[in-house]
Design a protein around this motif. Structure first.
Motif, mmCIF file in Angstrom:
data_model
loop_
_atom_site.group_PDB
_atom_site.id
_atom_site.type_symbol
_atom_site.label_atom_id
_atom_site.label_comp_id
_atom_site.label_asym_id
_atom_site.label_seq_id
_atom_site.Cartn_x
_atom_site.Cartn_y
_atom_site.Cartn_z
ATOM 1 N N LEU A 178 -31.031 67.169 26.961
ATOM 2 C CA LEU A 178 -31.497 68.140 27.953
ATOM 3 C C LEU A 178 -31.178 67.649 29.355
ATOM 4 O O LEU A 178 -30.780 68.432 30.229
ATOM 5 C CB LEU A 178 -33.001 68.367 27.804
ATOM 6 C CG LEU A 178 -33.407 69.297 26.669
ATOM 7 C CD1 LEU A 178 -34.909 69.299 26.506
ATOM 8 C CD2 LEU A 178 -32.929 70.711 26.944
ATOM 9 N N LEU A 179 -31.330 66.343 29.572
ATOM 10 C CA LEU A 179 -31.022 65.793 30.894
ATOM 11 C C LEU A 179 -29.538 65.937 31.201
ATOM 12 O O LEU A 179 -29.156 66.279 32.321
ATOM 13 C CB LEU A 179 -31.451 64.327 30.952
ATOM 14 C CG LEU A 179 -31.333 63.692 32.316
ATOM 15 C CD1 LEU A 179 -32.436 64.164 33.222
ATOM 16 C CD2 LEU A 179 -31.368 62.189 32.224
ATOM 17 N N ALA A 180 -28.700 65.679 30.182
ATOM 18 C CA ALA A 180 -27.257 65.783 30.385
ATOM 19 C C ALA A 180 -26.878 67.221 30.738
ATOM 20 O O ALA A 180 -26.090 67.460 31.655
ATOM 21 C CB ALA A 180 -26.521 65.339 29.136
ATOM 22 N N ASN A 181 -27.456 68.182 30.006
ATOM 23 C CA ASN A 181 -27.113 69.571 30.275
ATOM 24 C C ASN A 181 -27.705 70.040 31.593
ATOM 25 O O ASN A 181 -27.107 70.864 32.283
ATOM 26 C CB ASN A 181 -27.594 70.457 29.131
ATOM 27 C CG ASN A 181 -26.703 70.323 27.926
ATOM 28 O OD1 ASN A 181 -25.723 69.588 27.970
ATOM 29 N ND2 ASN A 181 -27.043 71.020 26.869
ATOM 30 N N CYS A 225 -25.456 71.724 34.580
ATOM 31 C CA CYS A 225 -25.764 72.998 35.225
ATOM 32 C C CYS A 225 -26.021 72.817 36.716
ATOM 33 O O CYS A 225 -25.682 73.659 37.525
ATOM 34 C CB CYS A 225 -26.982 73.642 34.574
ATOM 35 S SG CYS A 225 -26.670 74.131 32.900
ATOM 36 N N TYR A 226 -26.624 71.679 37.074
ATOM 37 C CA TYR A 226 -26.884 71.398 38.486
ATOM 38 C C TYR A 226 -25.568 71.168 39.216
ATOM 39 O O TYR A 226 -25.410 71.561 40.362
ATOM 40 C CB TYR A 226 -27.763 70.154 38.572
ATOM 41 C CG TYR A 226 -28.488 69.983 39.877
ATOM 42 C CD1 TYR A 226 -29.579 70.782 40.191
ATOM 43 C CD2 TYR A 226 -28.095 69.016 40.790
ATOM 44 C CE1 TYR A 226 -30.248 70.633 41.372
ATOM 45 C CE2 TYR A 226 -28.769 68.858 41.982
ATOM 46 C CZ TYR A 226 -29.847 69.668 42.269
ATOM 47 O OH TYR A 226 -30.507 69.526 43.452
ATOM 48 N N THR A 227 -24.614 70.550 38.518
ATOM 49 C CA THR A 227 -23.330 70.259 39.149
ATOM 50 C C THR A 227 -22.513 71.515 39.381
ATOM 51 O O THR A 227 -21.824 71.626 40.386
ATOM 52 C CB THR A 227 -22.527 69.284 38.275
ATOM 53 O OG1 THR A 227 -23.357 68.191 37.954
ATOM 54 C CG2 THR A 227 -21.313 68.786 38.987
ATOM 55 N N ILE A 228 -22.589 72.469 38.437
ATOM 56 C CA ILE A 228 -21.853 73.706 38.673
ATOM 57 C C ILE A 228 -22.701 74.685 39.486
ATOM 58 O O ILE A 228 -22.417 75.868 39.550
ATOM 59 C CB ILE A 228 -21.374 74.377 37.365
ATOM 60 C CG1 ILE A 228 -22.556 74.755 36.485
ATOM 61 C CG2 ILE A 228 -20.405 73.517 36.621
ATOM 62 C CD1 ILE A 228 -22.188 75.622 35.319
ATOM 63 N N GLU A 229 -23.759 74.147 40.116
ATOM 64 C CA GLU A 229 -24.574 74.910 41.060
ATOM 65 C C GLU A 229 -25.290 76.086 40.419
ATOM 66 O O GLU A 229 -25.466 77.123 41.033
ATOM 67 C CB GLU A 229 -23.727 75.412 42.243
ATOM 68 C CG GLU A 229 -23.184 74.322 43.121
ATOM 69 C CD GLU A 229 -24.236 73.716 44.025
ATOM 70 O OE1 GLU A 229 -25.246 74.373 44.305
ATOM 71 O OE2 GLU A 229 -24.035 72.556 44.418
ATOM 72 N N HIS A 230 -25.645 75.958 39.137
ATOM 73 C CA HIS A 230 -26.498 76.986 38.561
ATOM 74 C C HIS A 230 -27.892 76.392 38.431
ATOM 75 O O HIS A 230 -28.282 75.892 37.384
ATOM 76 C CB HIS A 230 -25.969 77.440 37.205
ATOM 77 C CG HIS A 230 -26.512 78.763 36.797
ATOM 78 N ND1 HIS A 230 -27.799 78.898 36.328
ATOM 79 C CD2 HIS A 230 -26.000 79.998 36.837
ATOM 80 C CE1 HIS A 230 -28.023 80.170 36.077
ATOM 81 N NE2 HIS A 230 -26.949 80.858 36.379
ATOM 82 N N GLU A 231 -28.632 76.451 39.561
ATOM 83 C CA GLU A 231 -29.858 75.674 39.624
ATOM 84 C C GLU A 231 -30.960 76.270 38.756
ATOM 85 O O GLU A 231 -31.815 75.549 38.255
ATOM 86 C CB GLU A 231 -30.316 75.568 41.081
ATOM 87 C CG GLU A 231 -30.973 74.245 41.356
ATOM 88 C CD GLU A 231 -31.239 74.034 42.827
ATOM 89 O OE1 GLU A 231 -30.353 74.372 43.631
ATOM 90 O OE2 GLU A 231 -32.320 73.557 43.169
ATOM 91 N N ARG A 265 -24.176 69.814 22.622
ATOM 92 C CA ARG A 265 -25.464 69.160 22.897
ATOM 93 C C ARG A 265 -26.606 70.105 22.627
ATOM 94 O O ARG A 265 -27.632 69.721 22.078
ATOM 95 C CB ARG A 265 -25.510 68.680 24.344
ATOM 96 C CG ARG A 265 -24.676 67.467 24.512
ATOM 97 C CD ARG A 265 -24.998 66.678 25.733
ATOM 98 N NE ARG A 265 -23.891 65.772 25.915
ATOM 99 C CZ ARG A 265 -22.897 65.976 26.746
ATOM 100 N NH1 ARG A 265 -22.919 67.026 27.536
ATOM 101 N NH2 ARG A 265 -21.901 65.144 26.807
ATOM 102 N N PHE A 266 -26.426 71.380 22.996
ATOM 103 C CA PHE A 266 -27.484 72.361 22.704
ATOM 104 C C PHE A 266 -27.715 72.448 21.200
ATOM 105 O O PHE A 266 -28.846 72.423 20.731
ATOM 106 C CB PHE A 266 -27.096 73.745 23.235
ATOM 107 C CG PHE A 266 -27.388 73.946 24.694
ATOM 108 C CD1 PHE A 266 -28.638 73.649 25.220
ATOM 109 C CD2 PHE A 266 -26.427 74.455 25.546
ATOM 110 C CE1 PHE A 266 -28.914 73.843 26.552
ATOM 111 C CE2 PHE A 266 -26.696 74.651 26.884
ATOM 112 C CZ PHE A 266 -27.934 74.342 27.388
#
Lengths: 361, 130, 151
Positions: free
Chosen positions: A111-114, A118-124, A258-259
């Motif tokens: 979950l942390l990795a995903n 998502c944070y990196t592709i700016e989907h906060e 991962r999901f």
């Protein structure tokens, strides 16, 4: 070595998307990345050198502090390796409890990795949903062991605390919560064109490259290379474990895998709880002289400990091979090559779930 | 003239990576295989590789080791051609190919196989220590 | 000028920007800082924003005992942070080196040798709530009436 190139794009060591310090030096042609290099050494602790000459009672705590994200598996593999030296028997219930804890750790790590991706592709929004769901997994860890990160739950010959029926019920409730929430988030990830399209066909990683760089874990399994250590583990064999494989090898399939593994983990924990019978959880045991090599499947892939001890159980020689060593190398030299824009460099890098603290020890 | 903003001397960190227990074992095998002194090999590795590749040397060696079969008698196997061009890229493909070519020529010209291979090894050693 | 100072105090108390730097930790403290971001703890309701960009930060969170590679770089990061600023050491490592301060280590703790540390949060790792409490209790001490401190 100093190279003179047209455009060199350094990222790091302190960068908003990096959880840990490292420096990627991309050689770019416009924004197209032609090759990349990685500079490490910012978190070198020399933990293998500290461990030498110390008794196993200290080493099991030191092993946990190799990496804070996947501390349970370091504890698990180190202790199982030491148990192999003296053939210390482990009660059945303890074996199942170890698997429960290991899979909970995998859930929170994935979950942390995903979240990071998502944070990196700016989907906060999705990132925050996932980070909030991770707190449920952390609560479950705390419920069983009493600590959030460094649990030191697994000891030679068993585990430290039992899982009472009330706690077991709470744990089942938490697993149901994780499953139902995550189904929603996976649907968001799959269906959201802004997220899925941005991840497809980015950071391609073929099976041949995966074999060549000995990449492991979800990174390799997303490229259809099956080297899951859980297949050879006696207790996972009882649980009829089968690894999940995807064959695209891009960012999307790595995140998706991962999901899927989180769903698999909750299923494994449930079957553990169903198969578990009441009994003792701690047999005890002392470690003597000998050597052993033991591997386990960390959230990021294969983790290997080679331990040799003297007659009093002091560690003479230890070498740790963490999964991030292979995965980061694969990421930097194969995935980043051919990435189209600078924005994709960071997202591709994060999609391989790098852990610098593991890598440098 | 290009100047780098934060470029540091990384040799010390790279040496620390190369002195971990797993690397010691792998480097010893490589040194014995090619007959080079360890410090020379270390210097070559530190010059050529970046830090993530240095960390990955033992795992990559293991991959190569798994691929090899006992009965393989080819020159490529004797040289460990794929090991030092693909897994641990110390030599470029062209350099390796020319060494293999020369050795093949010698053997087809009636030269004995074992001395031809040992001469090829000397050529590899020269490239490694240069 | 008291009115201006009061306005500054009011604004500053609701906009604390945080940057975190890992100078050789095991990640345990870093993920606890990340956990603060989660809606469970909701760091932003207190007016704390994690940007990880030194140039707009007010508070620097440091995790990990000091690795020699950071010798010059940590000073550089610290110099980039505009005044008023403060550094908080998170976890045992920057305070004492924790388990890593043994013979054979590459680390060089404590961090206070290199940059001034204003507060320390012990723990291996500390809980997210403790980190939050430390930031919230340090911020008024450093930022309140900053311009009038010399008088």
């Amino acid at each position: 070595m100093k190279k003179i190139v047209d455009v060199s794009l350094p990222i790091g060591p302190v960068h908003p998307v990096f959880k840990e310090p490292c420096r990627i030096k991309c050689v770019t042609n416009g924004e197209y990345v032609t090759s990349a290099e990685l500079e490490l050494g910012y978190v070198k602790k020399g933990i293998e050198r500290i461990m030498v000459g110390r008794p196993w009672q200290e080493v099991m705590f030191l092993a946990e502090r190799v990496c804070g994200i996947c501390s349970v598996i370091h504890n698990y593999v180190c202790i199982e390796g030491m148990e192999r030296i003296n053939d210390i028997p482990v009660p059945d219930r303890a074996e199942y409890l170890r698997v429960v804890l290991n899979e909970l750790d995998r859930i929170q790590s994935h979950l942390l990795a995903n979240y990071s991706y998502c944070y990196t592709i700016e989907h906060e929004t999705l990132a925050m949903y996932l980070l909030n769901l991770r707190e449920t997994a952390m609560d479950a860890l705390e419920l069983i062991t009493g600590a959030r990160v460094t649990c030191s739950y697994i000891i030679p010959g068993g585990v430290r605390f039992d899982l009472t029926p009330e706690k077991e019920n709470t744990l089942r409730g938490m697993l149901d919560h994780i499953d139902s929430e995550l189904t929603r988030f996976v649907h968001m990830f799959k269906g959201g064109s802004m997220i899925a399209l941005r991840s497809k066909d980015v950071g391609m990683f073929t099976r041949e490259e995966a074999i060549e760089s000995h990449s492991v874990g979800p990174t390799a399994r997303a490229s259809n290379l099956d080297n899951d250590c859980r297949l050879f583990h006696p207790i996972y064999k009882k649980l009829e474990f089968k690894s999940i494989l995807l064959d695209d090898g891009d960012n999307y399939s790595r995140i998706m895998l991962r999901f899927l593994e989180i769903f698999q983990s909750t299923k494994l924990i449930r079957s553990c709880l169903a198969q578990m019978e009441p009994g003792i959880i701690r047999g005890g045991g002392i470690i003597g002289e000998g050597t052993s090599k033991w591997s386990g499947e960390a959230p990021r892939g294969e983790l290997t400990y080679e331990i040799s001890t003297d007659e009093f159980g002091r560690v003479k020689k230890i070498s740790i091979r963490t999964p991030s060593i292979m995965n980061i190398e694969a990421c930097v030299h194969y995935m980043l090559k051919g990435v189209d824009s600078a924005a994709d460099v960071t997202s591709t890098y994060i999609s391989s779930d790098p852990c610098i603290a593991c890598n440098e020890r | 003239m290009v100047t780098f903003l934060y470029e540091n001397d990384l040799r010390e960190m790279k040496l620390i990576i190369l002195s971990s227990p797993l690397h010691e074992v792998t480097l010893k095998i490589l040194c014995e295989k090619y007959g080079v002194r360890r410090q020379i090999l270390r210097k070559k590795l530190m010059d050529l590789f970046d830090m993530s590749l240095l960390e990955n040397i033992p795992a990559r060696y293991e991959v190569w080791e798994k691929e090899q079969t006992e009965t393989d008698q080819s020159i490529e196997h004797a040289f460990g051609a794929s090991l030092i061009t693909r897994q641990i890229p110390l030599l470029t493909e062209d350099e390796m190919n020319s060494i293999i070519q020369q050795t093949n020529d010698k053997i087809s010209a009636g030269y004995d196989k074992i001395p031809a291979i040992s001469e090829g090894m000397t050529m590899i050693r020269e490239v490694l220590s240069s | 000028m008291k009115a201006v100072q009061d306005l500054k105090n009011a604004v500053r108390s609701r906009s604390i920007h945080v940057c975190y730097v890992n100078v050789g930790s095991c990640n345990g403290c870093d993920i606890e800082i990340l956990a603060c971001l989660a809606p469970r703890y909701d760091i932003e309701q207190y007016g704390i924003y994690v940007h990880n960009n030194p140039r707009e930060a007010d508070i620097l969170l440091i995790t990990g005992g000091f690795s020699p590679q950071w010798e010059d770089k940590l000073k550089m990061v610290w110099d980039k942070i505009p005044e008023p600023k403060a550094a908080i050491a998170i976890g045992n490592c920057p305070i004492s080196g924790c388990v890593f301060n043994r013979e054979g280590t590459y680390l060089d703790p404590p961090v206070s040798k290199h940059i001034p540390i204003s507060a320390e949060v012990p723990g291996c790792p500390p809980r997210p709530t403790e980190i939050l409490a430390a930031v919230l209790s340090l911020a008024p001490v450093i930022f309140k009436d900053y311009e009038r401190k010399d008088e």
